[in-house]
Scaffold this motif. Structure first.
Motif, PDB file in Angstrom:
ATOM      1  N   GLY A 287     -46.378  70.411 -11.459  1.00 26.75           N
ATOM      2  CA  GLY A 287     -47.201  71.610 -11.455  1.00 26.75           C
ATOM      3  C   GLY A 287     -48.464  71.396 -10.638  1.00 26.75           C
ATOM      4  O   GLY A 287     -48.401  71.015  -9.458  1.00 26.75           O
ATOM      5  N   ASP A 288     -49.613  71.597 -11.287  1.00 34.22           N
ATOM      6  CA  ASP A 288     -50.878  71.416 -10.586  1.00 34.22           C
ATOM      7  C   ASP A 288     -51.449  70.016 -10.761  1.00 34.22           C
ATOM      8  O   ASP A 288     -52.616  69.768 -10.478  1.00 34.22           O
ATOM      9  CB  ASP A 288     -51.908  72.447 -11.074  1.00 34.22           C
ATOM     10  N   SER A 289     -50.593  69.082 -11.235  1.00 36.90           N
ATOM     11  CA  SER A 289     -51.058  67.720 -11.541  1.00 36.90           C
ATOM     12  C   SER A 289     -50.346  66.672 -10.703  1.00 36.90           C
ATOM     13  O   SER A 289     -49.169  66.824 -10.341  1.00 36.90           O
ATOM     14  CB  SER A 289     -50.832  67.408 -13.026  1.00 36.90           C
ATOM     15  N   LEU A 290     -51.069  65.592 -10.417  1.00 34.31           N
ATOM     16  CA  LEU A 290     -50.493  64.402  -9.788  1.00 34.31           C
ATOM     17  C   LEU A 290     -50.710  63.247 -10.754  1.00 34.31           C
ATOM     18  O   LEU A 290     -51.852  62.904 -11.077  1.00 34.31           O
ATOM     19  CB  LEU A 290     -51.157  64.114  -8.437  1.00 34.31           C
ATOM     20  N   ILE A 291     -49.619  62.677 -11.235  1.00 35.03           N
ATOM     21  CA  ILE A 291     -49.685  61.558 -12.189  1.00 35.03           C
ATOM     22  C   ILE A 291     -49.270  60.296 -11.448  1.00 35.03           C
ATOM     23  O   ILE A 291     -48.248  60.282 -10.751  1.00 35.03           O
ATOM     24  CB  ILE A 291     -48.745  61.804 -13.389  1.00 35.03           C
ATOM     25  N   PHE A 292     -50.068  59.230 -11.586  1.00 31.92           N
ATOM     26  CA  PHE A 292     -49.764  58.018 -10.818  1.00 31.92           C
ATOM     27  C   PHE A 292     -49.808  56.762 -11.687  1.00 31.92           C
ATOM     28  O   PHE A 292     -50.506  56.701 -12.697  1.00 31.92           O
ATOM     29  CB  PHE A 292     -50.699  57.878  -9.614  1.00 31.92           C
ATOM     30  N   TRP A 293     -49.022  55.794 -11.246  1.00 27.09           N
ATOM     31  CA  TRP A 293     -48.928  54.498 -11.901  1.00 27.09           C
ATOM     32  C   TRP A 293     -49.185  53.411 -10.865  1.00 27.09           C
ATOM     33  O   TRP A 293     -48.785  53.534  -9.700  1.00 27.09           O
ATOM     34  CB  TRP A 293     -47.532  54.271 -12.486  1.00 27.09           C
ATOM     35  N   GLY A 294     -49.826  52.335 -11.270  1.00 25.33           N
ATOM     36  CA  GLY A 294     -50.042  51.218 -10.361  1.00 25.33           C
ATOM     37  C   GLY A 294     -48.781  50.387 -10.189  1.00 25.33           C
ATOM     38  O   GLY A 294     -47.893  50.382 -11.047  1.00 25.33           O
ATOM     39  N   THR A 295     -48.699  49.674  -9.076  1.00 24.68           N
ATOM     40  CA  THR A 295     -47.566  48.773  -8.813  1.00 24.68           C
ATOM     41  C   THR A 295     -48.010  47.308  -8.846  1.00 24.68           C
ATOM     42  O   THR A 295     -47.220  46.418  -8.582  1.00 24.68           O
ATOM     43  CB  THR A 295     -46.982  49.047  -7.418  1.00 24.68           C
TER      44      THR A 295
END
Length: 454
Positions: free
Chosen positions: A112-120
């Protein structure tokens, strides 16, 4: 009457004698080449075993000829040694197998209007030397609401079985899912008699403490939190000190917000398999940073990056080590006992002949001597071997990885002789009591002698 003695031969016998002569000539050439190219085992044995320094501690040595595919000489080559930073060779080979031209920098999904991120685990994110900004740019320029999820790393902030008692608590940068700016605070003189700290976020946590009385001016971090204190003493004009900070998801979030100058929310959401990957720094630039100055932080984070490519994307040092041993190192002579990326643990144990086999694999995987020379410390030229060796009239002849812990010092790598012979070596020294400089000097003397004589 004088009779003339004549020798006659049939055409077939002439042909036979000619073939015999040609065969003898070819045999002589082959024998001559073997004599030139072969390095006598007894000469190497005499060099190594006549050394009084090599005899007063636990020494392992292996010298291998990759052209003839045979070991020239071995001394305790099948015994296990503490490798120290020679462990980074195993980390390098794993990364070469599992990563492409660029380092995976972030995993993310648009929802939607969100960007969810995870580190590598990518160590290059805003790193002081590597200066990768691709992940930063993605977050900075996104018009979506940002959410950071730290759920894919559940490991410790230090490597497995590190000897905590041997390291002051702020000696080593901590391991986490999303390093920011090396995970290290830099404190230095501000030119006005005071101190400045980078990142500036920590400025409010840098305080003078009149009860702190070190022998000379220094800054000290609290054991369990990011409180930095310094004594009521004049600040030296050239003062500079690096102190790793205490990591946490909350601190990572705060540093990201402070750097990006935009709000980010913390969310605890498992990463879906559909998460996209953003690639950051070139892999070779990260490998070079690990190998030349022997950067422990880069090495530990690289294994996490490798684990991020496994099914599920969870960051786990033990999982990726098990994967690498099973899939890429099953043919090594002796099974490595391997627990961390950097070699800080004394539970890492490898044999010299296994390290030789690994060097052969690394050479084949790199594909060119130019690339190997770029990534490895070079005797008399770069990295941890710059001051150990001298060049031969300006030409380097040894490329290798050093490894040092108290009472342990090792070198493994590649050497070229004056006659152009290319050899692999692993030279390991454990449990000595004399100064490390003596051990290093003896290794350099023997390896230089091998270069000069063969």
């Amino acid at each position: 009457m004088n009779k003339r003695l004549t020798l006659s031969a049939s055409p077939s016998s002439v042909c036979l004698n000619g073939k015999l002569l040609l065969g003898l000539l070819l045999a002589c050439v082959v024998l001559s080449r073997c004599t030139v190219q072969s390095i006598p085992k007894n000469k190497i044995r005499k060099m190594v075993e006549s050394s009084a320094i090599n005899r007063d501690h636990y020494t392992g040595f292996a010298l291998y000829d990759p052209e003839q595919k045979k070991m020239i000489y071995e001394m305790n080559a099948d015994r296990y040694f503490i490798p120290a930073s020679n462990t980074k060779l195993y980390t390098l080979y794993t990364a070469l197998q599992m990563l492409g031209d660029s380092i995976p920098g972030l995993r993310y999904v648009n929802k939607g209007d969100s960007l969810i991120f995870w580190g590598t685990g990518d160590p290059s994110f805003l790193h002081s030397t590597l200066k990768s900004t691709k992940a930063f740019d993605l977050l900075k320029h996104s018009s979506k609401r940002l959410f950071y999820s730290p759920t894919n790393y559940k490991g410790d902030f230090y490597g497995a079985n590190w000897p905590y008692d041997n390291y002051k608590y702020y000696f080593q940068a901590e391991i986490n899912d999303m390093p920011v700016m090396d995970n290290v605070a830099v404190i230095s003189a501000d030119g006005k008699g005071g101190l400045k700290i980078w990142p500036a976020y920590f400025k409010v946590y840098l305080q003078q403490d009149t009860s702190f009385h070190p022998r000379s001016f220094e800054v000290e971090r609290s054991l369990t939190e990011n409180k930095f204190r310094y004594p009521a003493m004049p600040v030296p004009a050239n003062f500079r000190q690096e102190i790793p900070w205490k990591t946490s998801p909350e601190l990572t979030l705060a540093l990201l917000q402070d750097t990006l100058k935009k709000p980010i929310s913390l969310i605890r959401l498992n990463m879906p398999d559909s998460a996209r990957t953003l690639y950051s720094a070139s892999s070779d630039s990260v490998y070079k940073r690990m190998m030349l100055p022997s950067d422990n932080f880069i090495a530990e984070q690289l294994l996490l990056v490798c684990s991020s490519t496994l099914r599920g994307g969870a960051l786990s040092t033990s999982a990726v080590i098990a994967h690498s041993i099973k899939n890429y190192m099953s043919d090594l002579p002796d099974v490595p006992q391997w627990v961390d990326g950097s070699g800080l643990s004394r539970q890492d144990l490898f044999t010299p002949r296994t390290t030789i086999a690994l060097l052969t694999k690394i050479s084949a995987k790199l594909g060119s001597e130019e690339r190997m020379h770029n990534l490895f410390p070079t005797g008399g030229v770069s990295g941890t071997l710059k001051n150990a060796y001298k060049t031969d009239n300006g030409v380097p002849f040894v490329w290798g990885k050093t490894g040092s812990l108290s009472n342990n010092h090792n070198q493994s790598g590649y050497i070229v002789t004056r006659k152009g012979k290319k050899l692999l070596f692993s030279y390991m020294n454990n449990n000595y009591t004399r100064p490390t400089a003596d051990i290093r000097g003896e290794m350099v003397r023997i390896m230089t002698q091998i270069h000069e004589q063969f």
